[in-house]
Design an enzyme around this catalytic site. Structure first.
Site, short mmCIF file in Angstrom:
data_model
loop_
_atom_site.label_atom_id
_atom_site.label_comp_id
_atom_site.label_asym_id
_atom_site.label_seq_id
_atom_site.Cartn_x
_atom_site.Cartn_y
_atom_site.Cartn_z
N LYS A 291 2.58 5.20 0.75
CA LYS A 291 1.15 5.00 0.57
C LYS A 291 0.47 6.33 0.29
O LYS A 291 0.55 7.27 1.08
CB LYS A 291 0.53 4.38 1.84
CG LYS A 291 0.94 2.95 2.07
CD LYS A 291 0.29 2.38 3.31
CE LYS A 291 -1.19 2.14 3.13
NZ LYS A 291 -1.82 1.49 4.30
N ARG B 253 2.78 -7.20 -0.67
CA ARG B 253 1.75 -6.18 -0.81
C ARG B 253 1.75 -5.67 -2.25
O ARG B 253 2.49 -4.75 -2.59
CB ARG B 253 1.98 -5.04 0.18
CG ARG B 253 0.88 -3.97 0.16
CD ARG B 253 1.19 -2.85 1.15
NE ARG B 253 0.11 -1.88 1.21
CZ ARG B 253 -0.05 -0.86 0.37
NH1 ARG B 253 0.83 -0.67 -0.60
NH2 ARG B 253 -1.07 -0.03 0.50
N SER C 255 -4.38 -3.87 10.44
CA SER C 255 -3.89 -2.50 10.60
C SER C 255 -4.79 -1.73 11.56
O SER C 255 -6.01 -1.87 11.52
CB SER C 255 -3.87 -1.78 9.25
OG SER C 255 -2.97 -2.41 8.36
#
Length: 210
Positions: free
Chosen positions: A143, A42, A114
């Site tokens: 995040k 990611r 997600s």
């Protein structure tokens, strides 16, 4: 690799920005030696690699995963996933649709999505997701745009709604949370900082093993 929900048991997510200044390949190999069951690349956010730098880092991570026979999944970047023939791709609610990805991906490429609510989870199942990442379960600082936690109750509600579809939980998870998360209905846990910033990533990864 043929997808198995066992991939989701200790699902490590990593980008070069999450390693507390260390070489991401060092952290990946330490985590692999500690027993992670899947790696998601990611590479997003401030300071993230782009272009050829991102491509080469992905290839090196993929090479390490192959040595340890651990599946390698690319977050969001479908073009990169296709270019390196990764084991899978994981997308968010605002990313490319499952149907679009499956139309261009080779047969057998895993597609994860997600989901932050029962409605999103049901939609992902209907559209053909191979697994869903649900959360955040607890508050997370990894995040910047993280939503309100859904908690263990959220996992249970999503499990009831999607039947046997594999579920991996994410968001603020530490090793001591794993049992209650699995009891709530998840097949495994996703981890970023609890491994990536640990003093000893190998020991940290090992602490998550069932």
């Amino acid at each position: 690799m043929v997808f198995n929900k066992a991939w989701l048991d200790v699902y490590f997510i990593l980008g070069s920005m999450n390693t507390a200044g260390r070489d991401p390949l060092y952290v990946v190999e330490q985590a692999l030696q500690g027993g992670i069951t899947c790696l998601q690349f990611r590479e997003k956010g401030t300071g993230a690699k782009i272009g050829l730098d991102k491509f080469h880092l992905a290839k090196e991570m993929q090479r390490l995963c192959a040595q340890y026979q651990v599946p390698f999944i690319v977050n969001d970047d479908v073009g990169l996933a296709l270019a390196i023939d990764s084991d899978g791709v994981h997308v968010g609610q605002e990313d490319q649709s499952i149907q679009e990805i499956k139309a261009i991906a080779p047969k057998g490429m895993v597609v994860g999505v997600s989901a932050m609510s029962v409605e999103q989870a049901i939609q992902a199942k209907q559209e053909g997701a191979d697994y869903i990442g649900v959360g955040p379960i607890y508050r997370t600082t990894t995040k910047a745009d993280a939503k309100e936690p859904i908690g263990l109750k959220g996992i249970s509600q999503i499990r009831a709604a999607v039947g046997t579809l594999p579920i991996v939980a994410i968001g603020g998870i530490q090793a001591e949370h794993k049992n209650e998360i699995k009891e709530a209905g998840a097949d495994g846990v996703s981890i970023i900082s609890a491994i990536s910033t640990a003093r000893n990533p190998q020991e940290a990864a090992r602490s998550f093993l069932s």
